[in-house]
Design an enzyme around this catalytic site. Structure first.
Site, PDB file in Angstrom:
ATOM      1  N   TYR A 100       5.806   4.084   3.883  1.00 27.97           N
ATOM      2  CA  TYR A 100       7.126   4.170   4.518  1.00 27.97           C
ATOM      3  C   TYR A 100       7.832   2.840   4.262  1.00 27.97           C
ATOM      4  CZ  TYR A 100       3.917   7.089   7.389  1.00 27.97           C
ATOM      5  OH  TYR A 100       2.931   7.938   7.848  1.00 27.97           O
ATOM      6  N   ARG A 101       8.995   2.901   3.634  1.00 24.52           N
ATOM      7  CA  ARG A 101       9.707   1.667   3.280  1.00 24.52           C
ATOM      8  C   ARG A 101      10.062   0.846   4.516  1.00 24.52           C
ATOM      9  NH1 ARG A 101      15.011   4.959   2.696  1.00 24.52           N
ATOM     10  NH2 ARG A 101      16.006   4.428   4.664  1.00 24.52           N
ATOM     11  N   ASP A 134      18.075   5.713  -2.520  1.00 25.83           N
ATOM     12  CA  ASP A 134      16.810   6.424  -2.301  1.00 25.83           C
ATOM     13  C   ASP A 134      16.353   7.311  -3.465  1.00 25.83           C
ATOM     14  OD1 ASP A 134      14.615   7.207  -0.623  1.00 25.83           O
ATOM     15  OD2 ASP A 134      15.914   6.844   1.098  1.00 25.83           O
ATOM     16  N   ASN A 172      -4.453   6.713   9.911  1.00 25.71           N
ATOM     17  CA  ASN A 172      -3.511   7.247   8.930  1.00 25.71           C
ATOM     18  C   ASN A 172      -2.984   6.116   8.082  1.00 25.71           C
ATOM     19  OD1 ASN A 172      -1.984   9.707   8.022  1.00 25.71           O
ATOM     20  ND2 ASN A 172      -0.318   8.219   8.233  1.00 25.71           N
ATOM     21  N   GLU A 183      -6.676   8.917   4.467  1.00 27.41           N
ATOM     22  CA  GLU A 183      -6.281   8.613   3.095  1.00 27.41           C
ATOM     23  C   GLU A 183      -7.306   7.712   2.409  1.00 27.41           C
ATOM     24  OE1 GLU A 183      -4.064   8.737   5.567  1.00 27.41           O
ATOM     25  OE2 GLU A 183      -2.556  10.161   4.851  1.00 27.41           O
ATOM     26  N   TRP A 211       9.383   5.523   9.074  1.00 28.17           N
ATOM     27  CA  TRP A 211       8.614   6.763   8.961  1.00 28.17           C
ATOM     28  C   TRP A 211       9.494   7.878   9.470  1.00 28.17           C
ATOM     29  CZ3 TRP A 211       4.497   3.707  11.834  1.00 28.17           C
ATOM     30  CH2 TRP A 211       4.838   3.530  13.182  1.00 28.17           C
TER      31      TRP A 211
HETATM   32  C1  FMN Z   1       7.890   4.937  -3.137  1.00 30.62           C
HETATM   33  C2  FMN Z   1       7.807   5.841  -1.941  1.00 30.62           C
HETATM   34  C3  FMN Z   1       8.514   5.541  -0.791  1.00 30.62           C
HETATM   35  C4  FMN Z   1       8.457   6.356   0.327  1.00 30.62           C
HETATM   36  N1  FMN Z   1       9.175   6.021   1.441  1.00 30.62           N
HETATM   37  C5  FMN Z   1       9.076   6.783   2.548  1.00 30.62           C
HETATM   38  C6  FMN Z   1       9.767   6.413   3.729  1.00 30.62           C
HETATM   39  O1  FMN Z   1      10.471   5.415   3.770  1.00 30.62           O
HETATM   40  N2  FMN Z   1       9.616   7.193   4.830  1.00 30.62           N
HETATM   41  C7  FMN Z   1       8.835   8.307   4.830  1.00 30.62           C
HETATM   42  O2  FMN Z   1       8.709   8.969   5.860  1.00 30.62           O
HETATM   43  N3  FMN Z   1       8.188   8.712   3.705  1.00 30.62           N
HETATM   44  C8  FMN Z   1       8.283   7.953   2.564  1.00 30.62           C
HETATM   45  N4  FMN Z   1       7.625   8.333   1.429  1.00 30.62           N
HETATM   46  C9  FMN Z   1       6.841   9.581   1.431  1.00 30.62           C
HETATM   47  C10 FMN Z   1       5.537   9.435   2.187  1.00 30.62           C
HETATM   48  O3  FMN Z   1       4.821   8.341   1.713  1.00 30.62           O
HETATM   49  C11 FMN Z   1       4.710  10.704   2.051  1.00 30.62           C
HETATM   50  O4  FMN Z   1       5.417  11.756   2.640  1.00 30.62           O
HETATM   51  C12 FMN Z   1       3.321  10.595   2.658  1.00 30.62           C
HETATM   52  O5  FMN Z   1       2.600  11.769   2.386  1.00 30.62           O
HETATM   53  C13 FMN Z   1       3.366  10.385   4.151  1.00 30.62           C
HETATM   54  O6  FMN Z   1       2.049  10.283   4.632  1.00 30.62           O
HETATM   55  P1  FMN Z   1       1.638  10.852   6.052  1.00 30.62           P
HETATM   56  O7  FMN Z   1       1.577  12.341   5.931  1.00 30.62           O
HETATM   57  O8  FMN Z   1       0.277  10.251   6.267  1.00 30.62           O
HETATM   58  O9  FMN Z   1       2.635  10.410   7.039  1.00 30.62           O
HETATM   59  C14 FMN Z   1       7.683   7.516   0.295  1.00 30.62           C
HETATM   60  C15 FMN Z   1       6.978   7.841  -0.866  1.00 30.62           C
HETATM   61  C16 FMN Z   1       7.041   7.020  -1.978  1.00 30.62           C
HETATM   62  C17 FMN Z   1       6.281   7.386  -3.213  1.00 30.62           C
HETATM   63 MN    MN Z   2      -1.651  11.126   6.439  1.00 27.64          MN
END
Ligand code: FMN
Ligand code: MN
Length: 482
Positions: free
Chosen positions: A172-173, A282, A168, A233, A186
């Site tokens: 996630y910041r 945020d 995956n 991804e 996350w």
């Molecule tokens: C700039 C940016 C920052 C993000 N920061 C976070 C974060 O800190 N934590 C989080 O859970 N999702 C964050 N997201 C959203 C996730 O990247 C998004 O939900 C993604 O689909 C998660 O992938 P996953 O389904 O593989 O976990 C962020 C998105 C962007 C565009």
């Molecule tokens: Mn994913």
């Protein structure tokens, strides 16, 4: 031709007048934020800070912060082209006869070419350090005044599902705690958190994680996509680029990262170890409050000799993430319609921060159809976060918020047409009764039917007769009007 790396994308941005180099010294503590915020709000270019205070590494920000730049990132003249490619793929039909099968071959070969390819080395390995490094070498932004510190805002976080072995990559910041420790933000619904939970349940002590910062734009963008669990991804990035992503094995774990990345942080999480993370200014335009999240211990940094640090800024909308979200809205529509073909279009206005306001136009076919669509969305991947869904008939243009407001507000009897539901809520929502749990609202703003118990006549929208319009077209000039 797909961009090999971040540099080629920067060149393309520059060639199209979409990038401003800034050579004066600017502080990554708050000052870059003010530049980036003003630039995006004015429709300005991407910014490359060549001389950030306290670091020798340049900072790229707002590289995706307009639809034009999203098009450049994905090498299309409109992101609808990608939606069309996806529709095409989904319409693959069983071939008829030998000739049909032969005709399929190029398509299948094309599909095969999207899979990530493992390579033995790459630019992200030019410098390898497992000691004597510090995260503070990089110009990591302190974004907003009340932020808890510096945050890595555009990381590609790689982990593996322990049950299936599937990769995956999520964005996630990461809050920088010290020279080699960060938070791992996350949220509980995301795939990284799920991998973590499974390992914890197995009683394992550690979880390997690798983080890439800066790569070719399609690869970076793919980390944001709401793909189903276990759908890689990097495969989707290969589809977007039309060429495989080259992956290289980490030094300290069996994870793989994009070989062309600018910077890679390798490390692990001690399962069960949590630490206060946040606050952080945020996406919502508010600070997300502090909360406990896992801790990422960096054990090795691999990087280019002269890396570029890629960052983004989130905050009061519209920001860079709005354009990423808009692109997702457009390219995922065909996939959404696979489940819900009645959906004609969908729109998430900037002020709704993705899921706070989801406008959906449907072809209504049976009583209660609007409510069925609401519940389907609440049950579909990250669309579960949709806080307010407004369902309208297909003659309403959901891309036009004013038209939706006008027609929807006319069409509803609030007590009758609002559907409340309880369920998971986005972790960033500060209003829900409990973290991650609360209510959602659906508004059935479709025209009501007799079969739904509405027996009064329903009026037409006012429209002038076309023949009168044509006649006035002719008379207009004669009347001396411009
Ligand atoms: C700039 C940016 C920052 C993000 N920061 C976070 C974060 O800190 N934590 C989080 O859970 N999702 C964050 N997201 C959203 C996730 O990247 C998004 O939900 C993604 O689909 C998660 O992938 P996953 O389904 O593989 O976990 C962020 C998105 C962007 C565009
Ligand atoms: Mn994913």
């Amino acid at each position: 031709m797909a961009y090999t790396d971040l540099r080629e994308f920067i060149e393309a941005l520059e060639k199209h007048g979409e990038l401003q180099r800034i050579s004066i010294e600017v502080d990554p503590v708050l000052e870059i934020t003010e530049f980036a915020d003003r630039a995006v709000k004015q429709g300005g270019p991407a910014l490359l800070f060549e001389n950030p205070k306290g670091s020798r590494v340049p900072v790229l920000i707002n590289a995706f912060a307009s639809m034009r730049r999203m098009e450049l990132a994905l090498e299309v003249s409109s992101v609808e082209e990608i939606a069309a490619r996806i529709s095409d793929l989904l319409q693959l039909e069983a071939p008829q006869g030998l000739l049909g099968k032969l005709k399929m071959l190029p398509k299948l070969a094309e599909l095969g070419s999207f899979f990530p390819r493992t390579v033995s080395g790459g630019p992200c390995k030019e410098v390898i350090r497992s000691e004597g490094f510090s995260l503070f070498e990089f110009p990591i932004l302190h974004c907003w005044p009340q932020d808890a510190g510096r945050f890595i805002t555009l990381p590609l976080v790689f982990s593996k599902n322990p049950d299936t072995g599937k990769r995956n990559c999520g964005m996630y910041r990461m809050q920088v705690f010290d020279e080699r420790t960060t938070g791992m933000h996350w949220q509980t619904h995301k795939q990284g958190a799920e991998h973590y939970r499974r390992l914890l349940a197995e009683g394992r002590p550690r979880m390997d994680v690798a983080v890439a910062i800066g790569a070719d734009p399609a690869t970076m963008f793919s980390a944001v996509l709401p793909l189903p669990p276990d759908l890689d991804e990097m495969l989707f990035a290969g589809f977007l680029r039309g060429a495989p992503v080259e992956m290289v094995r980490c030094e300290t774990s069996d994870l793989e990262v994009p070989a062309q990345a600018e910077i890679v942080l390798e490390g692990y999480l001690e399962l069960g170890e949590l630490r206060t993370e946040g606050p952080f200014g945020d996406h919502t335009g508010f600070y997300s409050l502090e909360d406990d999240y896992p801790v990422f211990h960096v054990t090795c940094i691999t990087q280019r000799r002269d890396p570029i640090y890629a960052a983004t800024l989130v905050g009061p909308p519209p920001m860079e993430d709005f354009y990423m979200g808009k692109t997702i809205e457009r390219i995922f529509l065909p996939l959404l319609r696979l489940h819900l073909p009645e959906i004609r279009d969908i729109a998430m206005p900037a002020e709704g921060i993705f899921h706070n306001l989801v406008l959906v136009a449907i072809r209504k076919s049976y009583p209660g159809h609007a409510r069925k669509v609401m519940h389907a969305l609440w049950g579909l991947g990250q669309a579960m976060f949709s806080k307010c869904i407004v369902v309208v008939d297909e003659d309403v243009d959901v891309q036009n918020v004013r038209e939706v407001a006008w027609k929807a507000l006319n069409n509803i009897d609030p007590q009758r047409d609002i559907e409340f539901s309880l369920g998971p809520i986005d972790s960033l929502d500060h209003s829900s009764r409990l973290p991650n749990y609360g209510s959602k609202m659906g508004v059935d703003a479709t025209r009501k039917w007799r079969e739904e118990g509405f027996t009064r006549p329903w009026p037409d929208v006012i429209r002038m007769s076309p023949h009168v319009q044509r006649r006035v077209d002719e008379l207009w000039k004669q009347a001396g009007l411009p």
